[in-house]
Design an enzyme around this catalytic site. Structure first.
Site, PDB file in Angstrom:
ATOM      1  N   GLY A  59       0.833  -1.202   0.000  1.00  0.00           N
ATOM      2  CA  GLY A  59       0.000   0.000   0.000  1.00  0.00           C
ATOM      3  C   GLY A  59       0.863   1.244   0.000  1.00  0.00           C
ATOM      4  O   GLY A  59       1.950   1.270  -0.580  1.00  0.00           O
ATOM      5  N   GLU A  60       0.373   2.319   0.611  1.00  0.00           N
ATOM      6  CA  GLU A  60       1.070   3.604   0.714  1.00  0.00           C
ATOM      7  C   GLU A  60       1.178   4.336  -0.619  1.00  0.00           C
ATOM      8  O   GLU A  60       1.699   5.441  -0.674  1.00  0.00           O
ATOM      9  CB  GLU A  60       2.490   3.435   1.294  1.00  0.00           C
TER      10      GLU A  60
END
Length: 351
Positions: free
Chosen positions: A317-318
């Site tokens: 993610g991120e």
């Protein structure tokens, strides 16, 4: 009721610029179609950006963070305090997306859209209607007014990024428990069981993943979300999250301003699906970076008729997958804009 801006039509693709880019590709010193999807990326960007010279240099990254009440049910391998700690890590430059932003020369904004943090964190924008969503296995995660405010948070972040006149936008997520929330949203939007979309998230074993799926199915039944065609705003209120809603709002707001979005992995793709269900016209501004290791991502991509650029088994993610895909878009644009035509290079074209 959601803000009226959510439903406003997004601009059309410029057919003139798209067709001009298609014609240019046929004149470049290479066999037609030899650069495969790189050709189509440049053509698509030209039409979206209304230009003869598509670009992918300026691509601000916005990471939205939020906490989730469902964590109380033991759906994550990590404690909830990680969300707040990671925001500080992002801001101080130690997280994966921080490194990628620095290496790619991109700005990085962190938005606390709904974490449990009681005071502002240095280097983080605080814009939240409440601290954490509620436990959706017991009650609705968000009130309609809170959903509306979270969508507005996403729009405000896009407006800040728009001052830099970006070529693209990358959105990322952070929030312990948000793979569970995203799986619940995906199951409701797709009309499938949680078993088909709930993955291991931050590292659950098989038994805990099965328990998570069972918990999601129970919550969907409790909220009456097992019927196909349930309104997406109702789904987001029942089992959503604050950073989830903020990303959904950011996707729609960016598309309305003719800013293409490079979509990240499972969580941001679920938000993209929610955004498209709310405002179908935003779909044309979505480019998909990768297929993640989360098992439900494939179904979400299929529902969006999306073909991601690569599969590296990522599940961080991120916004990391989208950031990794950006150099591919940059090179696609460079090839399109910089290659000589057969006439310029005085190279014989095929008859």
């Amino acid at each position: 009721m959601l803000p009226e801006w959510v439903y406003q039509e997004c601009p059309d693709v410029s057919v003139i610029h798209r067709d001009a880019a298609l014609a240019r590709q046929a004149e470049l010193t290479k066999p037609d179609g030899a650069l495969g999807r790189l050709e189509h990326l440049a053509i698509e960007l030209a039409g979206l950006q209304q230009t003869e010279q598509p670009r992918a240099q300026s691509a601000p990254i916005i990471v939205f963070a939020g906490d989730h009440g469902i964590v109380a049910q033991g759906v994550s391998a990590y404690p909830q305090e990680v969300t707040i700690a990671m925001m500080s890590n992002f801001a101080s430059g130690g997280a994966a997306i921080s490194i990628l932003a620095r290496e790619l020369g991109l700005s990085l904004e962190i938005v606390d859209a709904g974490t449990l943090a009681e005071v502002p964190i240095e280097g983080v924008v605080t814009d939240k209607p409440r601290r954490s969503s509620r436990d959706f296995s017991q009650e609705a995660a968000l009130e309609p007014a809170e959903l509306a405010l979270a969508l507005d948070c996403g729009k405000r972040a896009v407006l800040r990024a728009a001052t830099k006149e970006p070529d693209l936008l990358i959105l990322g997520d952070m929030g312990i428990g948000n793979t569970t929330t995203s799986a619940a949203i995906a199951a409701a939007l797709l009309g499938v069981s949680a078993e088909q979309v709930a993955g291991s998230g931050t590292g659950l074993d098989a038994a805990k993943r099965a328990r998570k799926a069972h918990l999601i199915d129970g919550a969907l039944a409790r909220h009456g979300l097992t019927i196909a065609g349930t309104a997406p705003d109702r789904i987001l209120c029942a089992v959503g999250g604050l950073e989830i809603a903020a990303i959904t709002g950011a996707i729609i707001a960016a598309a309305q301003r003719r800013v293409p979005l490079l979509i990240d992995g499972f969580i941001v793709s679920v938000e993209a699906l929610a955004a498209v269900r709310l405002n179908p016209s935003c779909r044309r501004f979505l480019l998909f970076s990768h297929q993640s290791a989360e098992q439900g991502h494939c179904l979400v991509l299929q529902a969006l008729s999306a073909k991601p650029l690569f599969n590296l088994d990522l599940r961080l993610g991120e916004g990391t997958g989208a950031a990794l895909a950006l150099p591919i878009l940059r090179l696609a644009c460079a090839l399109h804009n910089g290659m000589a035509t057969f006439a310029q290079a005085k190279v014989p074209n095929r008859s």
